[in-house]
Design an enzyme around this catalytic site. Sequence first.
Site, PDB file in Angstrom:
ATOM      1  N   ARG A  28      37.990  27.726  -7.416  1.00 13.49           N
ATOM      2  CA  ARG A  28      37.706  26.508  -6.653  1.00 13.49           C
ATOM      3  C   ARG A  28      36.624  25.737  -7.396  1.00 13.49           C
ATOM      4  NH1 ARG A  28      33.047  28.766  -4.970  1.00 13.49           N
ATOM      5  NH2 ARG A  28      33.243  31.004  -5.017  1.00 13.49           N
ATOM      6  N   CYS A  49      -3.413  25.524 -26.059  1.00  8.85           N
ATOM      7  CA  CYS A  49      -2.158  25.036 -26.659  1.00  8.85           C
ATOM      8  C   CYS A  49      -2.424  24.456 -28.051  1.00  8.85           C
ATOM      9  CB  CYS A  49      -1.549  23.964 -25.769  1.00  8.85           C
ATOM     10  SG  CYS A  49      -0.198  23.077 -26.561  1.00  8.85           S
ATOM     11  N   CYS A  52      -1.791  20.452 -28.133  1.00  5.45           N
ATOM     12  CA  CYS A  52      -2.578  19.486 -27.357  1.00  5.45           C
ATOM     13  C   CYS A  52      -3.622  18.789 -28.248  1.00  5.45           C
ATOM     14  CB  CYS A  52      -3.288  20.186 -26.198  1.00  5.45           C
ATOM     15  SG  CYS A  52      -2.255  20.390 -24.724  1.00  5.45           S
ATOM     16  N   HIS A 112       0.443  17.834 -21.924  1.00  2.79           N
ATOM     17  CA  HIS A 112       0.985  19.182 -22.004  1.00  2.79           C
ATOM     18  C   HIS A 112       2.010  19.461 -20.901  1.00  2.79           C
ATOM     19  CE1 HIS A 112       0.790  23.412 -23.217  1.00  2.79           C
ATOM     20  NE2 HIS A 112       0.805  23.716 -21.934  1.00  2.79           N
ATOM     21  N   ASN A 152      14.166  21.964 -29.393  1.00  5.72           N
ATOM     22  CA  ASN A 152      14.537  23.189 -28.688  1.00  5.72           C
ATOM     23  C   ASN A 152      13.723  23.194 -27.444  1.00  5.72           C
ATOM     24  OD1 ASN A 152      16.314  24.681 -30.153  1.00  5.72           O
ATOM     25  ND2 ASN A 152      14.746  25.750 -31.302  1.00  5.72           N
ATOM     26  N   GLY A 158      14.390  29.849 -26.937  1.00  2.00           N
ATOM     27  CA  GLY A 158      13.484  30.375 -27.953  1.00  2.00           C
ATOM     28  C   GLY A 158      12.345  29.440 -28.294  1.00  2.00           C
ATOM     29  N   SER A 160       8.758  28.113 -28.330  1.00  2.00           N
ATOM     30  CA  SER A 160       7.540  28.907 -28.269  1.00  2.00           C
ATOM     31  C   SER A 160       6.451  28.287 -27.404  1.00  2.00           C
ATOM     32  CB  SER A 160       7.016  29.111 -29.693  1.00  2.00           C
ATOM     33  OG  SER A 160       6.676  27.853 -30.269  1.00  2.00           O
ATOM     34  N   HIS A 163       4.666  22.582 -24.366  1.00  2.00           N
ATOM     35  CA  HIS A 163       4.193  21.229 -24.712  1.00  2.00           C
ATOM     36  C   HIS A 163       5.378  20.447 -25.310  1.00  2.00           C
ATOM     37  CE1 HIS A 163       0.675  18.576 -25.786  1.00  2.00           C
ATOM     38  NE2 HIS A 163       1.706  17.969 -26.347  1.00  2.00           N
ATOM     39  N   HIS A 165       7.704  18.842 -27.535  1.00  2.00           N
ATOM     40  CA  HIS A 165       7.698  18.681 -28.989  1.00  2.00           C
ATOM     41  C   HIS A 165       9.078  18.975 -29.562  1.00  2.00           C
ATOM     42  CE1 HIS A 165       7.459  23.050 -28.718  1.00  2.00           C
ATOM     43  NE2 HIS A 165       7.846  23.110 -29.976  1.00  2.00           N
ATOM     44  N   GLN A 167      11.198  19.258 -33.738  1.00  2.00           N
ATOM     45  CA  GLN A 167      10.975  19.550 -35.152  1.00  2.00           C
ATOM     46  C   GLN A 167      11.876  18.671 -36.016  1.00  2.00           C
ATOM     47  OE1 GLN A 167      10.726  23.632 -36.437  1.00  2.00           O
ATOM     48  NE2 GLN A 167      10.729  24.389 -34.332  1.00  2.00           N
TER      49      GLN A 167
HETATM   50  P1  H2U Z   1       9.321  25.679 -31.503  1.00  2.00           P
HETATM   51  O1  H2U Z   1       8.595  26.088 -30.277  1.00  2.00           O
HETATM   52  O2  H2U Z   1      10.424  24.695 -31.230  1.00  2.00           O
HETATM   53  O3  H2U Z   1       9.731  26.837 -32.330  1.00  2.00           O
HETATM   54  O4  H2U Z   1       8.288  24.813 -32.403  1.00  2.00           O
HETATM   55  C1  H2U Z   1       6.984  25.166 -32.648  1.00  2.00           C
HETATM   56  C2  H2U Z   1       6.731  25.065 -34.117  1.00  2.00           C
HETATM   57  O5  H2U Z   1       5.356  24.902 -34.305  1.00  2.00           O
HETATM   58  C3  H2U Z   1       7.157  26.323 -34.854  1.00  2.00           C
HETATM   59  O6  H2U Z   1       8.111  25.971 -35.832  1.00  2.00           O
HETATM   60  C4  H2U Z   1       4.955  25.603 -35.458  1.00  2.00           C
HETATM   61  C5  H2U Z   1       5.866  26.812 -35.491  1.00  2.00           C
HETATM   62  O7  H2U Z   1       6.073  27.217 -36.813  1.00  2.00           O
HETATM   63  N1  H2U Z   1       3.532  25.902 -35.357  1.00  2.00           N
HETATM   64  C6  H2U Z   1       2.652  25.283 -36.212  1.00  2.00           C
HETATM   65  O8  H2U Z   1       3.070  24.531 -37.083  1.00  2.00           O
HETATM   66  N2  H2U Z   1       1.297  25.496 -36.074  1.00  2.00           N
HETATM   67  C7  H2U Z   1       0.758  26.336 -35.153  1.00  2.00           C
HETATM   68  O9  H2U Z   1      -0.453  26.452 -35.058  1.00  2.00           O
HETATM   69  C8  H2U Z   1       1.639  27.138 -34.273  1.00  2.00           C
HETATM   70  C9  H2U Z   1       3.101  26.825 -34.337  1.00  2.00           C
HETATM   71 ZN    ZN Z   2      -0.308  21.291 -25.050  1.00  2.00          ZN
END
Ligand code: H2U
Ligand code: ZN
Length: 338
Positions: A28, A49, A52, A112, A152, A158, A160, A163, A165, A167
């Site tokens: 359904r 963080c 930040c 943040h 991501n 995954g 980390s 905040h 952000h 890449q």
């Molecule tokens: P993700 O949470 O999308 O993985 O991105 C965080 C990125 O930030 C991760 O690639 C980088 C990590 O390598 N990073 C820094 O460049 N400096 C830091 O002090 C911690 C994390």
């Molecule tokens: Zn932050």
Amino acid sequence: MRFADTPHRRFNPLTGEWVLVSPHRLQRPWQGQREDVARESRPAHDPGCYLCPGNTRAGGVRNPDYAGTFVFDNDFPALLPEGAAEQSEESGLLIARTERGICRVVCFSPRHDLSLAGLDLSAIRGLVDTWTDEFRALAARDFVRYVQIFENKGEMMGCSNPHPHGQIWATETVPDEPAREDACQREHFARRGRTLIGEVLELECAHGERVVCANHSWVAWVPFWAKWPFETLLAPRRAVADMTLLDGPERDGLADILSRLTRCYDALFACLFPYTMGFHQAPTDGKAHPHWHLHAHFYPPLLRSATVRKFMVGFEMLATPQRDLTPEAAAGMLRARL
Ligand code: H2U
Ligand code: ZN
């Protein structure tokens, strides 16, 4: 064909891959059960963080007191810009080549506690400009042939740090996924004289059932060939090869559609909706790419609630992706949350 109750395969003309759709497995139509997921409340600024403003990152660099977006070289880059070109090969079977690249981190906001869905339009518009400037600067580097901008979002993906952000990885070679899209778009353009995405976008607007939201310059829809339950494709109505070719109103349109789509996603299961999103743009190899049509993919893992996710395992890992919920039903559920 009766898509809603016949097992069938759908073709992805952008990559040449197939996806298996098994709609009869859903007895359904379900509404997307909503659970009460406690949203952790986050402070506007977290002293612990590393993204930040004013805080210190790994390696001891201190972030500036930024007010809009902030971009820096990843302190743990997956690729390095320097290095001699080398290759190794054994019997034509064990093949390796060095790869150069640049990895950047893009903070979307000093706040943040916010995500794309919580940023106001002018902040998202600022992010669009930042992405464009980064793309332009990285594309200008002589060895960079492809620039991948992505986000991501969520622990499930995954990520980390909550905040907001994303890449950017710029690489010496065009990676496999955009290379497949490049070949398919090239072939389509040579055959029909129009971009593949432009034609699909028109078809989707004419049908309407898979469209989630649209504005004057951008459309977001669940692709006919979507693998992930709530996957979406976003593209500008006008065919441009990359972000640097968008005009002002089209950048406004991109900010608007990102805002509407991410808020709709968060509303679907009343949670901070996890996903991987990113832009596919023409290679930056100095050649002409009239066949390229800039677009963004959102690949969210969730299936039926904030905690129940789709796994690409078993048949999907070994054979081909499969889904039960049809893209038409998924688009309807998303539209209901707009
Ligand atoms: P993700 O949470 O999308 O993985 O991105 C965080 C990125 O930030 C991760 O690639 C980088 C990590 O390598 N990073 C820094 O460049 N400096 C830091 O002090 C911690 C994390
Ligand atoms: Zn932050």
